[in-house]
Scaffold this active site. Structure first.
Site, PDB file in Angstrom:
ATOM      1  N   ASP A   9       0.489  -1.202   0.167  1.00 27.72           N
ATOM      2  CA  ASP A   9       0.126  -0.126  -0.239  1.00 27.72           C
ATOM      3  C   ASP A   9       0.713   0.963   0.033  1.00 27.72           C
ATOM      4  O   ASP A   9       1.833   1.685  -0.142  1.00 27.72           O
ATOM      5  CB  ASP A   9      -1.348   0.300   1.109  1.00 27.72           C
ATOM      6  CG  ASP A   9      -0.329  -0.551   2.677  1.00 27.72           C
ATOM      7  OD1 ASP A   9       1.109  -0.409   2.363  1.00 27.72           O
ATOM      8  OD2 ASP A   9      -1.393  -0.444   3.779  1.00 27.72           O
ATOM      9  N   GLU A  47     -10.062  -1.454   4.855  1.00 26.53           N
ATOM     10  CA  GLU A  47     -10.347  -1.058   6.270  1.00 26.53           C
ATOM     11  C   GLU A  47     -12.100  -1.687   6.472  1.00 26.53           C
ATOM     12  O   GLU A  47     -12.245  -2.922   5.849  1.00 26.53           O
ATOM     13  CB  GLU A  47     -10.242   0.184   6.394  1.00 26.53           C
ATOM     14  CG  GLU A  47      -9.170   1.616   6.056  1.00 26.53           C
ATOM     15  CD  GLU A  47      -8.937   1.380   7.907  1.00 26.53           C
ATOM     16  OE1 GLU A  47      -9.226   0.033   8.415  1.00 26.53           O
ATOM     17  OE2 GLU A  47      -8.203   2.165   8.003  1.00 26.53           O
TER      18      GLU A  47
HETATM   19  C1  F6R Z   1       1.106  -1.739   6.090  1.00 30.64           C
HETATM   20  C2  F6R Z   1      -0.086  -2.506   6.177  1.00 30.64           C
HETATM   21  C3  F6R Z   1      -0.824  -1.442   7.318  1.00 30.64           C
HETATM   22  C4  F6R Z   1      -0.385  -2.378   9.087  1.00 30.64           C
HETATM   23  C5  F6R Z   1      -1.519  -1.990  10.173  1.00 30.64           C
HETATM   24  C6  F6R Z   1      -0.198  -2.614  11.333  1.00 30.64           C
HETATM   25  O1  F6R Z   1       1.940  -1.627   5.308  1.00 30.64           O
HETATM   26  O2  F6R Z   1      -0.514  -2.891   5.314  1.00 30.64           O
HETATM   27  O3  F6R Z   1      -2.201  -2.997   7.136  1.00 30.64           O
HETATM   28  O4  F6R Z   1       0.199  -3.566   8.461  1.00 30.64           O
HETATM   29  O5  F6R Z   1      -1.857  -0.917   9.463  1.00 30.64           O
HETATM   30  O6  F6R Z   1       0.408  -1.991  11.277  1.00 30.64           O
HETATM   31  P1  F6R Z   1       1.924  -1.320  12.660  1.00 30.64           P
HETATM   32  O7  F6R Z   1       2.237  -2.686  12.092  1.00 30.64           O
HETATM   33  O8  F6R Z   1       2.220  -0.389  12.691  1.00 30.64           O
HETATM   34  O9  F6R Z   1       0.340  -1.655  14.308  1.00 30.64           O
END
Ligand code: F6R
Length: 261
Positions: free
Chosen positions: A67, A143
């Site tokens: 993303d 989401e």
């Molecule tokens: C980022 C992504 C998001 C994160 C998720 C968790 O490329 O795809 O889905 O994996 O927001 O974020 P963290 O690891 O920062 O808790």
């Protein structure tokens, strides 16, 4: 879905790195799927260490990012393309053009998304996709309410994700872009192996719905229940709400060594 509960983030990173190293030994031109956020950072450090020790090479590999924020300037430190370069790509021997990501600066965003899905297909698909999960259950930036068949497209972040990600923007939620480009859930499900990492109590509810809830767009991670090869690596805190935690531990403790992840 294989659920593996491990003592800490370091062990999770080492376990995921082992699967990636094994893939690259078997298939040096493998296609990796890269996630950003904090969950994979220890994994990237571990892969860099193994690369520096001469244990793994990415020279023939390709990688696709999950993303990207829409509209962040090309040199913005939080643009995911720059985050991945800093955290991983520039620290190993990936070829300069080996990493691709959705173009959040494209004039025609829907066309850029369609081209990105096509580029993944043209590369033969993703062999191993690294994933994290949002506290609201999002996978990549799909989401809650995302189509379970979605392809790469523009999404609007939830206020929960904007507030979760404000920490990367000096705590300023207003600085977090509202829009992103993300691989769709249908795109992600085409990867041949999904390896999701989650640590900490803030992820426990999302992990519970992903692993043991019904499959629903309200908890996009739950779609992984339909994937033939999904591995979920958790620490104790992220696994705190799992009803079958004892069974997952028992299964992993008794796993035949030849099976791998
Ligand atoms: C980022 C992504 C998001 C994160 C998720 C968790 O490329 O795809 O889905 O994996 O927001 O974020 P963290 O690891 O920062 O808790």
């Amino acid at each position: 879905m294989e659920v593996v509960i491990l003592p800490d983030a370091q062990t999770i990173a080492a376990t995921a790195a082992g699967a990636i190293a094994e893939l690259l030994h078997r298939r040096p031109d493998a296609v990796l799927g890269l996630a950003t956020g904090s969950s994979p950072l220890a994994l990237y450090d571990e892969l860099v260490a193994r690369h520096q020790a001469g244990q793994v090479s990415f020279a023939r590999a390709k990688a696709f990012m999950l993303d990207e924020y829409v509209g962040l300037p090309a040199d913005h430190p939080e643009r995911y393309r720059n985050v991945i370069d800093r955290a991983f790509a520039s620290r190993v021997d990936l070829a300069p053009d080996a990493v691709q990501g959705p173009d959040g600066l494209a004039a025609d965003l829907p066309a850029a998304c369609a081209a990105y899905d096509q580029a993944i297909r043209d590369a033969g698909g993703v062999d191993l996709q690294i994933l994290g999960i949002g506290s609201d259950g999002h996978i990549a930036f799909n989401e809650p309410g995302s189509s379970l068949a979605s392809r790469t497209r523009v999404k609007t972040l939830t206020t929960q994700t904007i507030s979760d990600n404000a920490r990367f923007f000096g705590g300023d939620a207003a600085a977090v872009p509202r829009h992103v480009l993300t691989q769709g859930l249908g795109t992600i499900m085409e990867a041949r192996h999904l390896v999701l990492m989650a640590t900490g109590r803030a992820k426990a509810e999302a992990v519970h719905h992903m692993v043991e809830g019904g499959v629903t767009a309200m908890w996009p991670g739950s779609l992984l229940q339909f994937h033939p090869h999904a591995t979920v690596l958790l620490d104790d805190a992220a696994a705190a709400r799992l009803q079958l935690a004892g069974y997952y531990r028992h299964t992993y403790a008794n796993k035949p060594a030849w099976q791998g992840l």
